[in-house]
Design a protein around this motif. Structure first.
Motif, PDB file in Angstrom:
ATOM      1  N   THR A  61       0.811  -1.204   0.000  1.00  0.00           N
ATOM      2  CA  THR A  61       0.000   0.000   0.000  1.00  0.00           C
ATOM      3  C   THR A  61       0.852   1.266   0.000  1.00  0.00           C
ATOM      4  N   VAL A  62       2.128   1.128   0.372  1.00  0.00           N
ATOM      5  CA  VAL A  62       3.022   2.282   0.495  1.00  0.00           C
ATOM      6  C   VAL A  62       3.134   3.042  -0.825  1.00  0.00           C
ATOM      7  N   ASP A  63       3.276   2.340  -1.936  1.00  0.00           N
ATOM      8  CA  ASP A  63       3.415   3.003  -3.229  1.00  0.00           C
ATOM      9  C   ASP A  63       2.189   3.847  -3.547  1.00  0.00           C
ATOM     10  N   LEU A  64       1.011   3.341  -3.252  1.00  0.00           N
ATOM     11  CA  LEU A  64      -0.220   4.101  -3.487  1.00  0.00           C
ATOM     12  C   LEU A  64      -0.240   5.376  -2.656  1.00  0.00           C
ATOM     13  N   ILE A  65       0.130   5.280  -1.388  1.00  0.00           N
ATOM     14  CA  ILE A  65       0.139   6.447  -0.505  1.00  0.00           C
ATOM     15  C   ILE A  65       1.144   7.479  -1.003  1.00  0.00           C
ATOM     16  N   LEU A  66       2.331   7.032  -1.391  1.00  0.00           N
ATOM     17  CA  LEU A  66       3.352   7.961  -1.868  1.00  0.00           C
ATOM     18  C   LEU A  66       2.947   8.591  -3.200  1.00  0.00           C
ATOM     19  N   HIS A  67       2.277   7.829  -4.048  1.00  0.00           N
ATOM     20  CA  HIS A  67       1.780   8.381  -5.320  1.00  0.00           C
ATOM     21  C   HIS A  67       0.748   9.473  -5.043  1.00  0.00           C
ATOM     22  N   MET A  68      -0.169   9.210  -4.105  1.00  0.00           N
ATOM     23  CA  MET A  68      -1.172  10.223  -3.761  1.00  0.00           C
ATOM     24  C   MET A  68      -0.504  11.450  -3.154  1.00  0.00           C
ATOM     25  N   ARG A  69       0.547  11.252  -2.364  1.00  0.00           N
ATOM     26  CA  ARG A  69       1.271  12.388  -1.782  1.00  0.00           C
ATOM     27  C   ARG A  69       1.908  13.248  -2.866  1.00  0.00           C
ATOM     28  N   ARG A  70       2.546  12.592  -3.850  1.00  0.00           N
ATOM     29  CA  ARG A  70       3.158  13.342  -4.951  1.00  0.00           C
ATOM     30  C   ARG A  70       2.107  14.119  -5.733  1.00  0.00           C
ATOM     31  N   ARG A  71       0.949  13.517  -5.978  1.00  0.00           N
ATOM     32  CA  ARG A  71      -0.131  14.212  -6.692  1.00  0.00           C
ATOM     33  C   ARG A  71      -0.642  15.401  -5.897  1.00  0.00           C
ATOM     34  N   MET A  72      -0.802  15.220  -4.571  1.00  0.00           N
ATOM     35  CA  MET A  72      -1.271  16.300  -3.712  1.00  0.00           C
ATOM     36  C   MET A  72      -0.277  17.463  -3.712  1.00  0.00           C
ATOM     37  N   LEU A  73       1.019  17.161  -3.630  1.00  0.00           N
ATOM     38  CA  LEU A  73       2.033  18.214  -3.666  1.00  0.00           C
ATOM     39  C   LEU A  73       2.007  18.954  -5.003  1.00  0.00           C
ATOM     40  N   ALA A  74       1.803  18.214  -6.094  1.00  0.00           N
ATOM     41  CA  ALA A  74       1.715  18.851  -7.411  1.00  0.00           C
ATOM     42  C   ALA A  74       0.491  19.767  -7.491  1.00  0.00           C
ATOM     43  N   MET A  75      -0.634  19.320  -6.919  1.00  0.00           N
ATOM     44  CA  MET A  75      -1.831  20.162  -6.918  1.00  0.00           C
ATOM     45  C   MET A  75      -1.620  21.410  -6.061  1.00  0.00           C
ATOM     46  N   GLN A  76      -0.925  21.274  -4.931  1.00  0.00           N
ATOM     47  CA  GLN A  76      -0.658  22.438  -4.096  1.00  0.00           C
ATOM     48  C   GLN A  76       0.234  23.441  -4.825  1.00  0.00           C
ATOM     49  N   ARG A  77       1.218  22.944  -5.578  1.00  0.00           N
ATOM     50  CA  ARG A  77       2.056  23.850  -6.369  1.00  0.00           C
ATOM     51  C   ARG A  77       1.236  24.554  -7.438  1.00  0.00           C
TER      52      ARG A  77
END
Length: 105
Positions: A61-77
């Motif tokens: 599940t770690v890869d999914l969580i990290l992928h969502m984190r990267r997407r969230m950071l991109a949206m915040q930028r």
């Protein structure tokens, strides 16, 4: 780019992740092959260890969580960029016709 040079065993001690997990992450291309590991990836390995050890997240599940984190950071930028663009346009708009509103569905 800052690069740490260390063996797989040293990296395992530094991050708290088992050697097989690190080898798997390198094999699937999630981290660079050893002994070169950029500092950002070193931080990511610490994040993985926290997810697995401290929060009890399953390793698959770690890869999914990290992928969502990267997407969230991109949206915040992107939000920050759009806010800056809006502020720029407001500064040069002669008429203050801008209306802030919230949309509800």
């Amino acid at each position: 780019m800052l690069v740490r040079r260390m063996s797989l065993e040293e990296l395992a001690r530094a991050t708290g992740l088992p050697v097989p997990v690190l080898q798997y992450l390198a094999d699937v291309g999630y981290i660079h092959p050893f002994p070169q590991l950029p500092a950002a990836e070193f931080d990511e390995l610490r994040r993985i260890r926290r997810l697995i050890d401290d929060l009890g997240v399953a390793t698959d599940t770690v890869d999914l969580i990290l992928h969502m984190r990267r997407r969230m950071l991109a949206m915040q930028r992107e939000i920050a960029r759009l806010r800056a663009e809006l502020a720029y346009r407001r500064a040069f708009d002669g008429v203050n016709t801008w209306v802030d509103a919230d949309w509800y569905e």
